[in-house]
Write a protein that holds these residues in place. Structure first.
Motif, short mmCIF file in Angstrom:
data_model
loop_
_atom_site.label_atom_id
_atom_site.label_comp_id
_atom_site.label_asym_id
_atom_site.label_seq_id
_atom_site.Cartn_x
_atom_site.Cartn_y
_atom_site.Cartn_z
N GLY A 145 0.92 -1.22 -0.12
CA GLY A 145 -0.18 -0.02 0.12
C GLY A 145 0.89 1.23 -0.05
O GLY A 145 1.98 1.22 0.11
N PHE A 146 0.09 2.25 0.05
CA PHE A 146 0.84 3.65 0.04
C PHE A 146 1.64 3.97 1.17
O PHE A 146 3.06 3.88 1.00
CB PHE A 146 -0.35 4.75 0.01
CG PHE A 146 0.21 6.31 0.45
CD1 PHE A 146 1.28 6.77 -0.08
CD2 PHE A 146 -0.59 6.87 1.53
CE1 PHE A 146 1.73 7.96 0.17
CE2 PHE A 146 -0.04 8.32 1.67
CZ PHE A 146 1.01 8.67 1.13
N TYR A 192 -8.28 -0.06 -4.62
CA TYR A 192 -7.88 0.58 -5.63
C TYR A 192 -6.99 -0.23 -6.61
O TYR A 192 -6.73 -1.41 -6.24
CB TYR A 192 -7.35 2.16 -5.19
CG TYR A 192 -5.75 1.79 -4.51
CD1 TYR A 192 -4.49 1.78 -5.32
CD2 TYR A 192 -5.69 1.64 -3.18
CE1 TYR A 192 -3.31 1.77 -4.63
CE2 TYR A 192 -4.49 1.39 -2.56
CZ TYR A 192 -3.44 1.41 -3.46
OH TYR A 192 -2.09 1.44 -2.69
N LYS A 205 -0.30 -0.95 -6.71
CA LYS A 205 0.39 -1.67 -5.57
C LYS A 205 1.65 -2.49 -6.01
O LYS A 205 2.73 -2.39 -5.46
CB LYS A 205 -0.55 -2.43 -4.88
CG LYS A 205 -1.64 -1.78 -4.06
CD LYS A 205 -2.74 -2.82 -3.73
CE LYS A 205 -4.11 -2.01 -3.43
NZ LYS A 205 -5.19 -2.83 -2.86
N GLN A 238 0.03 8.38 -3.10
CA GLN A 238 -1.07 8.16 -2.30
C GLN A 238 -2.20 8.07 -3.08
O GLN A 238 -2.50 7.71 -4.22
CB GLN A 238 -1.61 9.78 -2.01
CG GLN A 238 -2.68 9.89 -1.21
CD GLN A 238 -3.17 11.43 -0.83
OE1 GLN A 238 -3.18 12.23 -1.90
NE2 GLN A 238 -3.37 11.93 0.27
N ARG A 239 -3.18 7.26 -2.31
CA ARG A 239 -4.23 6.24 -3.09
C ARG A 239 -5.19 7.35 -3.79
O ARG A 239 -5.38 8.47 -3.53
CB ARG A 239 -5.28 5.78 -1.68
CG ARG A 239 -4.56 4.86 -0.71
CD ARG A 239 -5.63 3.63 -0.23
NE ARG A 239 -6.70 4.67 0.19
CZ ARG A 239 -6.75 5.09 1.62
NH1 ARG A 239 -5.73 4.99 2.11
NH2 ARG A 239 -7.81 6.01 2.10
#
Length: 321
Positions: free
Chosen positions: A10-11, A37, A42, A187-188
């Motif tokens: 993840g982020f 997302y 990822k 960032q997502r």
């Protein structure tokens, strides 16, 4: 140190992985590559680590207790950093059962796996959302935090309480870190700064909820990573710690900073305030400073500039969300 890192792709997880590997730690990254997302983003984030000797990737779900116990034992992990979660206040309002299953049941599965594997060191990602609309500003860790405004906030507070139970019963050393709106490169896509930037650069309207007066304490991802690493090295007993940025700003001010950095005015589509959103977040950092030596170093203006520069160089070749 050998660290099991959940939510590793993840982020925040991908940024933390880079720092931990650079410091010589062994990282066992666990991620289920869910579709909250694009999983391709990822996989791209962790691609630089795959062939490194001190990195292993495990594809799996934190609700799979047997898998977690096997990984902890096989790789002889001594510390866990638990970032994996079903994220987002608004998303949790629409899918409360999934949010609670991942964030609460998943955390319980992890704690049980740690117990049976005799791993007793845990850094747990929590959230500023646990404070709700607290009347005590800035938010302090001794706030009761018993008024969550969304299933996500409730799930994070529940995870903290579960961790405390395992500290009490089994002697776990735990640091629950309450993150305040983390932003920065990768960032997502659905988060405000990323989404606003994408739409502004594409000449599309951005949607703002409320009247622009809501305030948030935004934390640059490198400061968040520093907080996590400091917590790892100061684990002992049970801690609740705010990991926030240097100051809070309003939604209107945030949009203005993005406009300045991009060099373009935003077209704004105003909508009513959303259920579950807090009016403000503001971090009291004195306890984190005293306990783990945490001091954020990146202002929101500097951080927005860094993010926009990264976005222009890297993300304009990706689909705009």
């Amino acid at each position: 140190m050998t660290i099991l890192l959940t939510g590793a792709a993840g982020f925040i997880g991908s940024h933390l992985t880079r720092q931990l590997l650079a410091a010589g730690h062994v990282v066992i990254g666990l991620d289920n590559f869910d579709d909250q997302y694009d999983p391709a983003l990822k996989r791209q984030a962790i691609r630089p680590f795959i062939r490194l000797a001190n990195y292993r990737l495990v594809t799996g779900d934190i609700r799979d207790q047997a898998l977690l116990a096997e990984v902890l034992s096989q790789y002889r992990c001594d510390t866990v950093v638990h970032l994996a979660a079903r994220t987002g206040v608004r998303a949790s309002v629409h899918e409360p059962a999934l949010c609670i299953d991942v964030n609460v049941t998943g955390t319980l599965a992890l704690l049980e796996a740690m117990r049976v594997s005799n791993v007793r060191r845990l850094v747990l990602a929590s959230s500023s959302s646990v404070y709700g609309n607290s009347s005590f500003v800035p938010f302090r860790e001794d706030d009761e935090a018993n008024g969550p405004l969304s299933p996500y906030a409730m799930s994070k507070r529940s995870a903290e309480l579960l961790a405390h139970t395992y500290h009490h019963l089994y002697g776990f050393d735990v640091a629950c870190l309450r993150f305040f709106t983390v932003y920065g490169p990768r960032q997502r896509p659905e988060m405000a700064i990323s989404k606003f930037t994408a739409r502004l650069l594409d000449g599309k309207p951005i949607t703002l909820y409320g009247d622009g007066s809501t305030t948030r304490n935004y934390t640059y991802v490198q400061d968040t990573v520093t907080g996590i690493i400091q917590a790892i090295h100061h684990l002992g007993g049970f801690d609740l710690l705010n990991i926030g940025g240097m100051a809070s700003i309003s939604l209107s001010e945030l949009v203005h900073l993005i406009e300045q950095a991009v060099g373009q005015r935003a077209i704004i589509n105003w909508q009513p305030a959303q259920p579950g959103d807090a009016q403000s977040t503001c971090a009291d950092l004195r306890q984190a400073q005293a306990r783990i030596g945490y001091y954020p170093s990146v202002s929101i203006k500097e951080g927005i500039g860094r993010f926009i520069n990264w976005y222009k160089k890297q993300a304009l070749n990706q689909p705009i969300v």
